[in-house]
Structure formats: C-alpha cells, structure tokens
Design a protein around this motif. Structure first.
Motif, PDB file in Angstrom:
ATOM      1  N   ILE A  85      -5.984  -2.273  -7.268  1.00 52.55           N
ATOM      2  CA  ILE A  85      -6.513  -3.162  -6.233  1.00 52.55           C
ATOM      3  C   ILE A  85      -7.827  -3.783  -6.689  1.00 52.55           C
ATOM      4  CG2 ILE A  85      -7.515  -3.202  -3.916  1.00 52.55           C
ATOM      5  CD1 ILE A  85      -5.353  -1.145  -3.141  1.00 52.55           C
ATOM      6  N   ASP A  86      -8.717  -2.948  -7.213  1.00 56.53           N
ATOM      7  CA  ASP A  86     -10.011  -3.463  -7.674  1.00 56.53           C
ATOM      8  C   ASP A  86      -9.857  -4.418  -8.854  1.00 56.53           C
ATOM      9  OD1 ASP A  86     -11.226  -1.969  -5.711  1.00 56.53           O
ATOM     10  OD2 ASP A  86     -11.730  -0.303  -7.052  1.00 56.53           O
ATOM     11  N   ASN A 138      -7.193  -7.767  -7.453  1.00 59.19           N
ATOM     12  CA  ASN A 138      -7.436  -8.523  -6.228  1.00 59.19           C
ATOM     13  C   ASN A 138      -8.167  -9.817  -6.575  1.00 59.19           C
ATOM     14  OD1 ASN A 138      -7.315  -9.023  -3.476  1.00 59.19           O
ATOM     15  ND2 ASN A 138      -9.264  -8.004  -3.089  1.00 59.19           N
ATOM     16  N   CYS A 188      -4.556  -8.135  -3.173  1.00 61.30           N
ATOM     17  CA  CYS A 188      -4.039  -6.766  -3.236  1.00 61.30           C
ATOM     18  C   CYS A 188      -4.786  -5.878  -2.246  1.00 61.30           C
ATOM     19  CB  CYS A 188      -4.208  -6.183  -4.639  1.00 61.30           C
ATOM     20  SG  CYS A 188      -3.432  -7.132  -5.931  1.00 61.30           S
ATOM     21  N   ASP A 189      -4.049  -5.026  -1.563  1.00 58.65           N
ATOM     22  CA  ASP A 189      -4.644  -4.047  -0.661  1.00 58.65           C
ATOM     23  C   ASP A 189      -3.631  -2.932  -0.432  1.00 58.65           C
ATOM     24  OD1 ASP A 189      -6.521  -2.854   0.903  1.00 58.65           O
ATOM     25  OD2 ASP A 189      -6.410  -4.284   2.556  1.00 58.65           O
ATOM     26  N   PHE A 190      -4.088  -1.841   0.173  1.00 59.21           N
ATOM     27  CA  PHE A 190      -3.184  -0.746   0.488  1.00 59.21           C
ATOM     28  C   PHE A 190      -2.207  -1.189   1.572  1.00 59.21           C
ATOM     29  CE2 PHE A 190      -6.639   1.766  -1.384  1.00 59.21           C
ATOM     30  CZ  PHE A 190      -5.906   2.541  -2.248  1.00 59.21           C
ATOM     31  N   LYS A 223      -6.099   2.448  -6.408  1.00 58.68           N
ATOM     32  CA  LYS A 223      -7.408   1.837  -6.150  1.00 58.68           C
ATOM     33  C   LYS A 223      -7.863   1.011  -7.345  1.00 58.68           C
ATOM     34  CE  LYS A 223     -11.206   1.314  -3.781  1.00 58.68           C
ATOM     35  NZ  LYS A 223     -11.220   0.213  -2.827  1.00 58.68           N
ATOM     36  N   VAL A 241       0.636  -0.265  -2.938  1.00 61.08           N
ATOM     37  CA  VAL A 241      -0.237  -1.432  -2.957  1.00 61.08           C
ATOM     38  C   VAL A 241       0.589  -2.642  -2.530  1.00 61.08           C
ATOM     39  CG1 VAL A 241      -1.651  -2.928  -4.411  1.00 61.08           C
ATOM     40  CG2 VAL A 241      -1.653  -0.467  -4.794  1.00 61.08           C
ATOM     41  N   VAL A 278       0.914  -6.558  -2.500  1.00 61.53           N
ATOM     42  CA  VAL A 278       0.438  -7.723  -3.230  1.00 61.53           C
ATOM     43  C   VAL A 278       0.975  -8.950  -2.516  1.00 61.53           C
ATOM     44  CG1 VAL A 278       0.330  -8.851  -5.475  1.00 61.53           C
ATOM     45  CG2 VAL A 278       0.619  -6.381  -5.353  1.00 61.53           C
TER      46      VAL A 278
END
Length: 165
Positions: free
Chosen positions: A121-122, A125, A136-138, A118, A65, A67
């Motif tokens: 991130i959820d 973010n 946040c994302d992959f 995941k 992830v 950030v």
C-alpha cells in the motif's frame, strides 16, 4: 384401517397433544431463562500487530489490498509483477466485465502478513500502472472505536420537521 392402527405414532398417552413439538433451527430445547447468546459462541480473528493495524482488519485467509482505478487493459501478470516486489502474493483477483471482457477497474491482492500488505500500500498508492494512477488501501477496515451511532441519540441524521403553527 382402524383407529387403533392410526394411533401407533402418537405419544405414550395416545392423545395427539402428547406428541413432542419441535420448533426452530436444530430442535434444541432451551432451559428457562437461557437465551440464544448463552448457547452460541463465535470465534474471533486475532491480530498480532494490534498497535500498527488499528484501522485494518484481517480477512479469514490473509490481508487483502484493494487496488482501484486499474486500467481496463491491465493483466494479472502486470499486477503480479508490481505487487510481488513487496511480498509473496497468496491470491490476486482481477475481475472482468462479462459484456466487454475488459477489467472492471479494481483488483484484490492478498498477502499472508500485515507487513507485506502495508508495504504494498505504501509503495504503490498513487503510482502509475499503464498510464493510470492506482489507489491502494486495505479492503477490510474496522469500524470507529465508538461503534455505530444509530437511533436518535446525539445529532440527527435527517432534517428537522417544520414547526407547527
């Protein structure tokens, strides 16, 4: 030294051209019509969650992830406390600027499973950490299904040349 002593290392015929010449990497000789692609096969990473993770790509070790917009005075402990709520963290990188000693503004958090990454991130973010809203994302994503669109097929990537008179 005589010429006969000098020719000891040459091929069986005694001529300099008779020696086997080896070119390129590994010195493997290929048969006629055999290409490099036929010789080499590469391993591919298999993903178990293909339906959910169409966009995300797994790294060699796990799911990473990215950030961004991390406060310059954030510490690894603070980020570890926030991200540990979503699963076991395998690795956390918080890069520092060599000149100033402050955080560069991003962090990489690695999880073992897709579900943990995941969830992080959820859950995190667009949330605030030390007064700054982090994103946040992959870190790794797959390219679009159509693949790269290079060359001159379809639309042009540059402006058209002016017309001649």
């Amino acid at each position: 030294m005589s010429d006969e002593e000098m020719n000891i290392d040459e091929g069986a015929g005694g001529a300099a051209g008779a020696a086997l010449r080896k070119k390129g990497r590994g010195f493997k000789s290929r048969g006629q019509g055999e290409t490099r692609d036929a010789e080499e096969e590469y391993d591919r990473l298999e993903t178990k969650d293909t339906s959910e993770s169409q966009r995300a790509a797994r790294s060699v070790e796990g799911w990473i992830v990215m950030v961004t917009n991390v406060h310059e005075e954030a510490t690894e402990e603070e980020l570890n406390d926030k991200f540990a709520d979503f699963g076991e963290i395998k690795n956390l990188h918080l890069n520092l600027d060599r000149r100033t000693g402050y955080v560069k503004g991003y962090a990489l958090v690695e999880y073992e499973t897709y579900r943990e990454a995941k969830a992080a991130i959820d859950g995190l973010n667009n949330t605030e950490i030390l007064g700054q809203e982090v994103l946040c994302d992959f870190a790794f994503v797959r390219p679009p299904a159509g693949g790269p669109r290079g060359g001159r097929r379809g639309e042009r990537k540059r402006s058209a040349s002016p017309g001649r008179r």
